[in-house]
Design an enzyme around this catalytic site. Structure first.
Site, PDB file in Angstrom:
ATOM      1  CE  LYS A  22     -69.766 -47.046   4.178  1.00 27.09           C
ATOM      2  NZ  LYS A  22     -70.267 -45.692   4.506  1.00 27.09           N
ATOM      3  CG  ASN A  23     -67.946 -45.155   7.460  1.00 27.33           C
ATOM      4  OD1 ASN A  23     -68.336 -45.043   6.300  1.00 27.33           O
ATOM      5  ND2 ASN A  23     -68.742 -45.510   8.447  1.00 27.33           N
ATOM      6  NE  ARG A  96     -76.140 -37.306   5.321  1.00 28.72           N
ATOM      7  CZ  ARG A  96     -76.742 -36.134   5.375  1.00 28.72           C
ATOM      8  NH1 ARG A  96     -77.787 -35.913   4.626  1.00 28.72           N
ATOM      9  NH2 ARG A  96     -76.335 -35.203   6.199  1.00 28.72           N
ATOM     10  CB  CYS A 120     -79.978 -39.341   5.570  1.00 26.24           C
ATOM     11  SG  CYS A 120     -79.130 -40.888   5.841  1.00 26.24           S
ATOM     12  NE  ARG A 125     -75.949 -39.333   8.456  1.00 24.57           N
ATOM     13  CZ  ARG A 125     -75.213 -40.202   7.793  1.00 24.57           C
ATOM     14  NH1 ARG A 125     -75.766 -41.000   6.905  1.00 24.57           N
ATOM     15  NH2 ARG A 125     -73.918 -40.275   8.001  1.00 24.57           N
ATOM     16  CG  ASP A 322     -72.108 -47.098  11.371  1.00 24.36           C
ATOM     17  OD1 ASP A 322     -73.192 -46.503  11.358  1.00 24.36           O
ATOM     18  OD2 ASP A 322     -71.036 -46.561  11.038  1.00 24.36           O
ATOM     19  NE  ARG A 414     -74.263 -45.669   0.542  1.00 25.20           N
ATOM     20  CZ  ARG A 414     -74.660 -45.427   1.797  1.00 25.20           C
ATOM     21  NH1 ARG A 414     -75.855 -45.788   2.189  1.00 25.20           N
ATOM     22  NH2 ARG A 414     -73.882 -44.795   2.639  1.00 25.20           N
TER      23      ARG A 414
HETATM   24  N1  EPU Z   1     -74.774 -34.248  13.848  1.00 29.00           N
HETATM   25  C1  EPU Z   1     -75.238 -32.968  14.072  1.00 29.00           C
HETATM   26  N2  EPU Z   1     -74.647 -31.946  13.395  1.00 29.00           N
HETATM   27  C2  EPU Z   1     -73.611 -32.143  12.539  1.00 29.00           C
HETATM   28  C3  EPU Z   1     -73.124 -33.444  12.330  1.00 29.00           C
HETATM   29  C4  EPU Z   1     -73.724 -34.498  13.008  1.00 29.00           C
HETATM   30  O1  EPU Z   1     -76.153 -32.780  14.827  1.00 29.00           O
HETATM   31  O2  EPU Z   1     -73.118 -31.169  11.962  1.00 29.00           O
HETATM   32  C5  EPU Z   1     -75.394 -35.370  14.559  1.00 29.00           C
HETATM   33  C6  EPU Z   1     -75.911 -36.444  13.618  1.00 29.00           C
HETATM   34  O3  EPU Z   1     -77.212 -36.157  13.150  1.00 29.00           O
HETATM   35  C7  EPU Z   1     -75.838 -37.674  14.486  1.00 29.00           C
HETATM   36  C8  EPU Z   1     -74.588 -37.432  15.317  1.00 29.00           C
HETATM   37  O4  EPU Z   1     -74.380 -36.023  15.293  1.00 29.00           O
HETATM   38  O5  EPU Z   1     -76.931 -37.729  15.357  1.00 29.00           O
HETATM   39  C9  EPU Z   1     -73.352 -38.124  14.799  1.00 29.00           C
HETATM   40  O6  EPU Z   1     -73.174 -37.873  13.401  1.00 29.00           O
HETATM   41  P1  EPU Z   1     -71.765 -37.856  12.711  1.00 29.00           P
HETATM   42  O7  EPU Z   1     -71.496 -36.505  12.157  1.00 29.00           O
HETATM   43  O8  EPU Z   1     -70.747 -38.435  13.643  1.00 29.00           O
HETATM   44  O9  EPU Z   1     -71.975 -38.845  11.475  1.00 29.00           O
HETATM   45  P2  EPU Z   1     -71.176 -38.776  10.127  1.00 29.00           P
HETATM   46  O10 EPU Z   1     -69.804 -38.346  10.382  1.00 29.00           O
HETATM   47  O11 EPU Z   1     -71.968 -38.064   9.097  1.00 29.00           O
HETATM   48  C10 EPU Z   1     -70.181 -41.196  10.199  1.00 29.00           C
HETATM   49  C11 EPU Z   1     -70.328 -42.458   9.419  1.00 29.00           C
HETATM   50  C12 EPU Z   1     -71.680 -43.073   9.704  1.00 29.00           C
HETATM   51  C13 EPU Z   1     -71.780 -43.345  11.188  1.00 29.00           C
HETATM   52  C14 EPU Z   1     -71.573 -42.038  11.966  1.00 29.00           C
HETATM   53  C15 EPU Z   1     -71.589 -42.225  13.464  1.00 29.00           C
HETATM   54  C16 EPU Z   1     -69.031 -41.997   7.434  1.00 29.00           C
HETATM   55  C17 EPU Z   1     -68.996 -41.833   5.977  1.00 29.00           C
HETATM   56  N3  EPU Z   1     -70.216 -42.162   7.996  1.00 29.00           N
HETATM   57  O12 EPU Z   1     -71.198 -40.330   9.723  1.00 29.00           O
HETATM   58  O13 EPU Z   1     -71.670 -44.320   9.009  1.00 29.00           O
HETATM   59  O14 EPU Z   1     -73.031 -43.879  11.497  1.00 29.00           O
HETATM   60  O15 EPU Z   1     -70.311 -41.465  11.598  1.00 29.00           O
HETATM   61  O16 EPU Z   1     -70.610 -43.116  13.855  1.00 29.00           O
HETATM   62  O17 EPU Z   1     -68.000 -42.023   8.080  1.00 29.00           O
HETATM   63  C18 EPU Z   1     -72.594 -46.170   7.924  1.00 29.00           C
HETATM   64  O18 EPU Z   1     -71.442 -46.515   7.623  1.00 29.00           O
HETATM   65  O19 EPU Z   1     -73.581 -46.939   7.785  1.00 29.00           O
HETATM   66  C19 EPU Z   1     -72.818 -44.834   8.466  1.00 29.00           C
HETATM   67  C20 EPU Z   1     -74.001 -44.242   8.459  1.00 29.00           C
END
Ligand code: EPU
Length: 443
Positions: A22-23, A96, A120, A125, A322, A414
């Site tokens: 998915k991701n 998101r 969230c 996030r 995750d 999801r």
């Molecule tokens: N963060 C910031 N600023 C940003 C972006 C992120 O401070 O602009 C922080 C976040 O709050 C968090 C950390 O950096 O503490 C990592 O967040 P990241 O941006 O890597 O998360 P994401 O890309 O939004 C993806 C996965 C998540 C998974 C995270 C971490 C997808 C759709 N989602 O989210 O998956 O937990 O990477 O590996 O790819 C899930 O599948 O259950 C899920 C939540």
């Protein structure tokens, strides 16, 4: 709304195939916005988040053709109408990850308006790193009525630059995908420092390169993108879902069963494998040495009592956040005390109170939970609250004595395709029911 009713305590057996990730799929689909030709993705999972993304891409002028190519579900996406640039709140609030259209749309259409994602369940996030990266490429970004509005500079194109994408909690996965995707069409070379190394980012780079991009270093903390004039189409097989794979290993472990998993991304699960071994869980290859390390066939089982562990979640290649909730479900039955620390989303502990309702002994302080193993979990009515917390409750329910009723399983839908059907083929006693048909929760 649907609920799961699980009658736990029995052993599972058999074989299941791991789905496409998915991701990985969400930013892969967004890459369709960058190309002048259609892209086709194979092995696309049937999940609520994927449907939301298809809906969004359609609203952004993409035509969609779904077919069964003998390699799971295949989807062809073609950005036919490039006059649209709004990702509206009614879709972004359901998912998101909609933010991953921002970079591609900006780079290709010169403008993007994406509703700012809100709060969230698993914690704050923010998207500040996404915006910092795109600003470094020359984008003008403002906030207007809750929307992020981004425009390319007057030259009409983003321009390459060096950008540091590390934040307080490490690198950002979708932020890296966004900036890397946008940089493919920038004028000049972009260097992303502190890039996320997750396998999903590597998969996106692989697709973009087959569309004609020139990306080097994906999978390392420094990604270099040499901008090109245009991108074409491509066909791509989505990598298997490492989190689904890890969840089914834990299903084998928590029920004391032996399962065969095919399409298992062993190479993306090395930190998880290390934890599994420490806890007495074996995952062994059942195929030849020449098998693709991202698509193996393995057997998973637990040898003896569950051993306690100490684990902190980390960005890849560390132990993934995750899988934290699912690992905690197993630790609840360990022969001793485990210490589980969450370093990516400090509030990601919605499963703690629910596991406690099932007899788990958990003590949380800040971002750490001390899990004192108990002999047996007991079935109870519980509430799913986010995707991975829900998966941990399913695992606990499979191991628990008696009946567990998990409400609000739409969270689970999801990210896990037909989880109850997969588990039923393995012998689990699990049913999907309409919540309205359940007896009211007492009190
Ligand atoms: N963060 C910031 N600023 C940003 C972006 C992120 O401070 O602009 C922080 C976040 O709050 C968090 C950390 O950096 O503490 C990592 O967040 P990241 O941006 O890597 O998360 P994401 O890309 O939004 C993806 C996965 C998540 C998974 C995270 C971490 C997808 C759709 N989602 O989210 O998956 O937990 O990477 O590996 O790819 C899930 O599948 O259950 C899920 C939540």
């Amino acid at each position: 709304m649907d609920a799961f009713v699980i009658n736990g305590g029995n052993t599972l057996g058999g074989s299941i195939e791991i789905n496409g990730s998915k991701n990985a799929c969400l930013p892969l689909m967004a890459a369709a916005l960058l190309g002048d030709q259609p892209i086709t993705l194979h092995h696309v999972p049937r999940l609520a988040d994927i449907s939301n993304m298809l809906n969004l891409l359609e609203r952004l002028g993409c035509s969609i053709d779904e077919h069964d190519s003998g390699d799971g579900r295949s989807i062809t996406l073609y950005a036919e109408d490039e006059s649209l640039s709004l990702a509206p709140y009614d879709i972004v609030r359901t998912m998101r990850a909609s933010i991953c259209v921002l970079g591609p749309m900006l780079a290709k259409r010169g403008e993007a308006r994406v509703s700012m994602p809100g709060g969230c369940a698993i914690g704050d996030r923010p998207i500040d790193l996404h915006l910092r990266g795109l600003r470094a490429l020359g984008a003008k970004i403002t906030l207007d009525g809750g929307d992020v509005v981004a425009r390319v500079p007057a030259s009409g194109r983003l321009r390459g630059n060096t950008v540091f994408l590390g934040g307080a909690f490490g690198p950002t996965v979708l932020g890296t995908a966004n900036v890397m995707s946008a940089a493919t069409l920038a004028h000049g070379t972009t260097v992303i420092e502190a890039a996320a190394c997750e396998p999903e980012v590597v998969d996106v780079a692989r697709l973009l390169n087959s569309m004609g991009a020139r990306i080097e270093g994906a999978g390392t903390p420094r990604i270099t993108v040499h901008g090109v004039e245009s991108l074409g189409g491509a066909e791509h097989r989505v990598i298997p879902d490492r989190i689904e794979a890890g969840t089914y290993v834990l299903a084998a472990a928590i029920t004391g069963s032996r399962l065969r998993l095919t399409n298992y991304p062993a190479d993306a699960l090395i930190a998880a494998q290390d934890q599994f071994e420490r806890m007495g869980v074996c995952v062994r290859a059942a195929d030849g040495p020449d098998a693709d390390p991202l698509r193996r066939t393995v057997d998973a089982w637990r040898e003896a009592a569950v051993r306690p562990t100490t684990v902190s979640t980390q960005p890849h290649p560390g132990f993934p956040t995750d899988l934290q909730a699912q690992l905690m479900a197993l630790a609840c039955l360990a022969d001793g005390n485990s210490v589980i620390t969450e370093r990516i989303y400090e509030q990601r502990f919605l499963h703690v109170a629910e596991l406690s309702r099932m007899g788990a002994s958990l003590f949380r302080q800040g971002s750490t939970v001390v899990v004192s193993g108990v002999e047996q979990l007991v079935g109870a009515p519980v509430m799913a609250s986010d995707l991975r917390a829900s998966a941990s409750l399913v695992l606990a329910g499979l191991a628990a004595e008696g009946e567990t009723v998990i409400r609000r399983v739409y969270h689970l839908d999801r990210g896990y395709e037909q989880m109850e059907q997969k588990l039923r083929t393995l012998g689990a006693k699990i049913e999907r029911v309409d919540e309205r048909d359940l007896a009211p929760v007492p009190g």
